[in-house]
Structures are given as structure tokens and as C-alpha cells.
Design a protein around this motif. Structure first.
Motif, mmCIF file in Angstrom:
data_model
loop_
_atom_site.group_PDB
_atom_site.id
_atom_site.type_symbol
_atom_site.label_atom_id
_atom_site.label_comp_id
_atom_site.label_asym_id
_atom_site.label_seq_id
_atom_site.Cartn_x
_atom_site.Cartn_y
_atom_site.Cartn_z
ATOM 1 N N ARG A 169 18.336 3.281 -3.692
ATOM 2 C CA ARG A 169 19.472 2.682 -2.993
ATOM 3 C C ARG A 169 19.530 1.183 -3.233
ATOM 4 O O ARG A 169 20.596 0.623 -3.487
ATOM 5 N N THR A 170 18.388 0.517 -3.160
ATOM 6 C CA THR A 170 18.297 -0.921 -3.417
ATOM 7 C C THR A 170 16.982 -1.200 -4.130
ATOM 8 O O THR A 170 16.098 -0.328 -4.202
ATOM 9 N N GLY A 171 16.855 -2.436 -4.639
ATOM 10 C CA GLY A 171 15.594 -2.812 -5.261
ATOM 11 C C GLY A 171 14.444 -2.810 -4.277
ATOM 12 O O GLY A 171 13.337 -2.360 -4.583
ATOM 13 N N GLY A 172 14.696 -3.307 -3.042
ATOM 14 C CA GLY A 172 13.649 -3.294 -2.018
ATOM 15 C C GLY A 172 13.231 -1.896 -1.636
ATOM 16 O O GLY A 172 12.041 -1.624 -1.441
ATOM 17 N N ALA A 173 14.210 -0.980 -1.525
ATOM 18 C CA ALA A 173 13.882 0.411 -1.196
ATOM 19 C C ALA A 173 13.037 1.037 -2.298
ATOM 20 O O ALA A 173 12.110 1.810 -2.013
ATOM 21 N N PHE A 174 13.332 0.688 -3.546
ATOM 22 C CA PHE A 174 12.539 1.226 -4.653
ATOM 23 C C PHE A 174 11.109 0.705 -4.606
ATOM 24 O O PHE A 174 10.157 1.467 -4.831
#
Length: 599
Positions: A17-22
Motif C-alpha cells: 500500500r505504501t513504502g512504510g507499509a512494505f
């Protein structure tokens, strides 16, 4: 996880979903490895943090002339030294293992995504971005993953030392406990501009990489038009822009490093000055002053970990965002049908364009827009278009084969059913025999496929360059992307490879655009012979191929507007005639003799 266990049995389903979520998902996937590294980090940093205590004890023992306490202090220093060495070694091993396993997991995810999307990958994501993700971005994410355990250990020990100093010697300990958070947070205002500069550097580096990739791929064309120096000049300018951006980014990070040295140094000076006054007044012992000084000096090292993790995160976050963007590309996973072994047969229907290719027949498709032809080929290969792009409600529209949507088929089954050869097929390096050693039905062997694709002259040329002068073209090595061959030779070998595969449906996008008319006519005849009883769709505007098709479908603005034989459409459809004959004025009708000559 141990390195010998790589590759991962299953890299998992990432949160993109986002870079942080990854990044959070990646951390959870190796939680055990991170906890192991954290434990060894606590041993290493904790032993270093405890070292000032026996040092102060030893100094005070010398002042008091106490040999027993001096011996005890020496033993403690020796034990802590062993723990420091052991902890540092094992921390390094565990942290690097986390780095390698994380990168391996991401490489497997990218390989799986590339396998899933095939040639559609570069249509959705720029080639330069894919190169950047698969090289530099993975390394930056790996660095952040590795630094997490060191930062966690340093943060916990820093808090513990600050509390211990406040309890051990409140006069100085409170000063240290108040100063450490200020030092740790002092660089926060500098991080946003440093991150922006780093992002600008990476963006320019990606553009330079993409420019270099395009230049290398088109080097033959550039030489033909004398454009090498022009493009080399552009690459030099792009390289200089990358260098300037890198220097600007380095200046900001140098400033952050300077702040991380200056402020702790000021704290150390303040502690020594105040502690010396307390020692002169007899408030604290000399050994206590040495212990506190050593502890504050120790805190300089953990504070560097705050700088490291901030820098690693600023690099890893945009890299994770790009990686997540690539991994977010998808075709429906499919697999709703239960039978894994049955390949559906029947007509191939595209609901977006309205195209229907009858089963077992050769259908030619003419598109006035080459981009529309590429999108059609992508859809026919099982990569559905968004309906909202065509005025729909945003629902994926899937191609239907024999009444079964390709999305409902397991991926392997769908790929056995439909094969798409795009207009720029890839030839991997290796021998000709290896090139043609592909999964197939066994109905078409390599000899028949090569003959149908009119590869006789290619085989002759390869035989002359065969390994050890054996004269066997199948043993001749073909260089990367077939660069040692002409465009027409590469195209015909790719067609032969597709014919060997012998899928239920074969989609060819401009398969003869690089060959002469006589060869093209023989290829058209060979294609009809080899593909008898199989469904074949050819996207082309070549009259030679169109005249041999059993049905010709004409598309305008991505929609079917006419379907008949080539000759019937020439007579009845002016727009079709304009596309096929390259007429500038579609109105005048051709005579029968003109039609026959064109056909």
C-alpha cells in the motif's frame, strides 16, 4: 533463518500500500532474525556501556592503594572485553544475515512479479525504474534492515545508562539524562532537507540510468544516423547533474555528522568541568568522576546510531515506495476453476474491443493505432484493461477463451492456453538449441518450426559460426538479446520459438515487420500450415499476411468496426483500405486489377 536455507520457500505476499507499509511487512517477515540481532547487540553495547564501572573502580583502587579491588576491576575488564568481542562478532553475523535474507526475499518477489507480468512489466513500469529497484533500492532497504538491530540495542542501552547515571550520581547524572535526549533530537530539523536532497539525487540517478539503458539498446540505430555523440553528450550532462545532486546531499549529511560530533562534545566538556568542581569540593570521589566521564564518552557512540538509522531510513523509504510500486502491478491471480490440467478450447473474445477470433482459424487484426494494437495484445495475453479507461465502471474486463475468462484459470493453465509474442521479442543468450528448448505440446518440433519461420539462411550463418567448427547450428552461441543477428533474423527465430511452444492460441504482434516481402509471403504460408487446427491471431497491416488470413478484423479507436476477408474489406471499407495501402485519401475506389496487385 540461515543463509544456507535461501532461497525462501515462499517469499510471502507483501503489503504494497505504501513504502512504510512494505518496510513494516518486511520487518515482520524476519522478526526472529531481528530479535536475535537485537539480543547480541544488547550484549555488545551493554558490555561497552558497563566498561566505565570497572575502570572507575580501578582508578579508585589505585588512589586507595587497594590491591584486591584493583584485581577485581581487572577481572571485570577482561570479562567485559570477552563479551564485547563475542557480542560484536555475533551482532555482525546476525545483522548481515538479516540484510541478505531481506534482499533475497525482495529479489524473489521481483522475480515472481516479472514472471507474472511478462512483457507487460515494461509497459507499466519504466525500464530505468525496474533497474533502479532491482539494484540500488534493494541495497538501501537492506542497509536499513541491518541497521535496525544496532539502533535498537543502542537506544535501549542509552536509556539504561542515562537512568543509571541519574541514580549513581544525581549531581552529574541528571545533567547527562537531560542532555542526551536533546542531542538525539537535535538533528531532526535537518532530516527533511537532507531527505529531499537525497530524493533529488536518486531521481536524477534513475533518469541517467534510463538514458544509458535506452542509449545502449539503440546503439545500432544511433550509429546508423550518426547520433552517438549527441546521446553521449546527453548522458554526460545527466551524469554531471547526478554528481551535483550527490554533492548537495553529501553536504547536508556532513552537517548532520558535524552536529552529532559537536553537541556531544559540548556535553562532555560540561560534564568534565562540573564534575571536576565537585571532585575538588569533595562531593564525589575521583573514581566516580572517571566512571561518569567514561559513561558520557560511551554515549557518543550510540548517538551515532541515531544518525545512521535516520540516514538509512531516509534512503530506504523512497526505495521501498518504488519497490512497492513495482510489486503492486498485477494481473488477477486467477485460479477459480478447479481443474489444473484442462486447457480450455474455443473462440477467443475480447470484451473491450469486441474482437472474436474463431477457434482453429487464422485471424488477422488491423489497428490504425500501433499503441492500440499493443494494448490489445496485452489483453489477449491475460492482462485485463480497466473498464473505466473505456467508459466503464472500473471493473477489470477479462478476455474469454471458450466461454472461460482467463482470470478464472490458474496462471500456468492460462499461459499454456495463450501465448503472446510482442513486436520486440527477447532472445536470451545461449545456444540455438537452448533457445528452442521450451515447454510445448510436442506437436511441432524445432525443424518444422524453423522451416515455417523461414530460418534457412539463419541456420546457414549459425552453422558457419558453430562451436568447435562442428557445423551444427544448434550448438552456436547466440549473444544477449541476439545482438549478433540482424533484426529480421531475431524476429524469425523468435517466431520459430513461439511455434515450437504450440499453444492453443498464439497471438503475434507484427511478426514480419523486419523481413522482406518474399520471405514474408513464405512465412505466411508456413504459419498457416504449422498452425492448422489452432487459433492464431496476427496483429499486422501487411497485405501479404492479411491476404492469407481466414478472417480480417478492422479496429478503429480500439473497437471492431468491420470483419471480413482482406479482399472484401479492400472493396467495401475505405478506412481499412487507407490503413493497409497507406493512401492519404481513402475515398477513391480501387479497380479490381489494382486490388489484386495490392493483395
Amino acid at each position: 533463518m540461515h543463509l544456507r536455507d535461501l532461497p525462501h520457500p515462499d517469499p510471502g505476499v507483501p503489503d504494497v500500500r505504501t513504502g512504510g507499509a512494505f518496510l513494516r511487512w518486511l520487518y515482520r517477515q524476519q522478526l526472529g532474525g531481528q530479535l536475535k540481532a537485537l539480543a547480541w547487540g544488547l550484549v555488545n553495547v551493554g558490555a561497552i556501556a558497563a566498561s566505565p564501572l570497572p575502570v572507575g573502580l580501578a582508578v579508585q583502587a589505585v588512589v586507595d592503594r587497594d590491591g584486591g579491588r584493583l584485581l577485581l576491576a581487572g577481572g571485570l575488564i577482561l570479562a567485559l572485553g570477552v563479551l564485547i568481542a563475542l557480542g560484536d562478532t555475533m551482532l555482525h553475523r546476525a545483522a548481515v544475515t538479516n540484510w541478505i535474507t531481506a534482499v533475497a526475499r525482495m529479489q524473489q518477489l521481483l522475480a515472481r512479479k516479472t514472471t507474472e507480468l511478462g512483457s507487460a512489466m515494461t509497459r507499466r513500469v519504466a525500464a530505468g525504474e525496474i533497474v533502479t529497484v532491482s539494484t540500488g533500492d534493494l541495497e538501501k532497504i537492506g542497509w536499513f534492515v541491518e541497521a535496525l538491530s544496532r539502533f535498537g540495542a543502542a537506544a535501549l542501552i542509552t536509556v539504561g545508562v542515562s537512568i543509571a547515571l541519574a541514580v549513581y550520581q544525581p549531581e552529574l547524572g541528571i545533567l547527562v539524562a537531560l542532555g542526551v535526549p536533546v542531542l538525539a533530537l537535535a538533528v531532526l530539523p535537518l532530516l527533511p532537507p537532507a531527505t529531499r536532497r537525497a530524493d533529488a539525487q536518486r531521481e536524477k540517478a534513475g533518469q541517467a540510468t534510463e538514458l544509458a539503458s535506452d542509449t545502449v539498446a539503440g546503439l545500432r540505430v544511433l550509429r546508423g544516423i550518426g547520433g552517438e555523440e549527441l546521446f553521449l553528450g546527453r548522458y554526460r550532462n545527466a551524469s554531471q547533474e547526478v554528481r551535483k545532486a550527490a554533492v548537495r546531499s553529501a553536504r547536508m549529511w556532513s552537517l548532520i555528522s558535524a552536529v552529532q560530533v559537536l553537541l556531544p562534545g559540548l556535553l562532555l566538556i560540561a560534564v568534565v568541568w562540573y564534575g571536576a568542581r565537585l571532585a575538588l569540593d569533595g562531593t564525589i570521589a575521583v573514581g566516580d568522576l572517571v566512571t561518569i566521564y567514561s559513561a558520557v564518552a560511551f554515549l557518543l557512540s550510540p548517538l551515532r546510531r541515531f544518525e545512521e538509522i535516520a540516514q538509512a531510513y531516509s534512503f530506504a523509504k523512497p526505495s521501498a515506495k518504488r519497490t512497492a510500486h513495482v510489486l503492486a502491478q498485477h494481473r488477477p491471480a486467477g485460479g477459480r476453476t478447479g481443474d489444473q490440467g484442462t486447457t480450455p478450447a474455443g473462440a477467443l473474445h475480447d470484451p473491450v474491443s469486441g474482437l472474436t477470433a474463431p477457434a482453429g482459424r487464422l485471424t488477422a487484426v488491423v489497428c490504425g493505432d500501433p499503441d492500440a494494437a499493443g494494448r490489445l495484445a496485452e489483453r489477449l495475453g491475460g492482462h485485463p484493461a480497466q473498464a473505466d479507461e473505456d467508459g466503464g465502471d472500473g471493473v477489470d474486463l477479462s478476455v474469454v477463451l471458450g466461454g472461460t475468462p482467463l482470470d478464472d484459470l490458474p496462471r500456468d493453465t492460462a499461459r499454456r492456453a495463450v501465448l503472446v509474442q510482442d513486436k520486440d521479442p527477447m532472445l536470451l543468450s545461449g545456444t540455438l538449441g537452448e533457445l528452442l528448448d521450451v515447454p510445448g505440446s510436442g506437436r511441432v518440433d524445432a525443424t518444422d518450426a524453423l522451416a515455417a519461420a523461414q530460418c534457412g539462411d539463419v541456420l546457414t550463418a549459425l552453422a558457419q559460426a558453430s562451436a568447435e567448427d562442428s557445423g551444427d547450428p544448434m550448438r552456436t552461441y547466440i549473444t544477449e538479446r541476439g545482438r549478433s543477428l540482424s533484426g529480421g533474423q531475431r524476429q524469425r527465430l523468435a517466431l520459430a520459438r513461439s511455434l515450437v511452444t504450440d499453444p492453443e492460441v498464439l497471438v503475434l504482434d507484427e511478426p514480419t515487420s523486419a523481413v522482406d516481402a518474399h520471405t514474408e509471403a513464405r512465412i505466411a504460408d508456413g504459419l498457416r500450415t504449422v498452425r492448422t487446427g489452432r487459433t492464431t491471431v496476427v496483429l499486422t497491416s501487411s497485405p501479404l499476411l492479411l491476404d492469407r488470413a481466414e478472417q480480417v478484423v478492422f479496429l478503429q479507436e480500439g473497437k471492431v468496426v468491420a470483419a471480413a476477408t482482406h479482399r472484401e474489406l479492400l472493396h467495401s471499407h475505405p478506412a481499412y483500405r487507407a490503413v493497409v495501402t497507406r493512401e492519404t485519401d481513402p475515398e477513391p475506389a480501387l479497380s479490381t486489377g489494382q486490388t489484386e496487385e495490392t493483395a
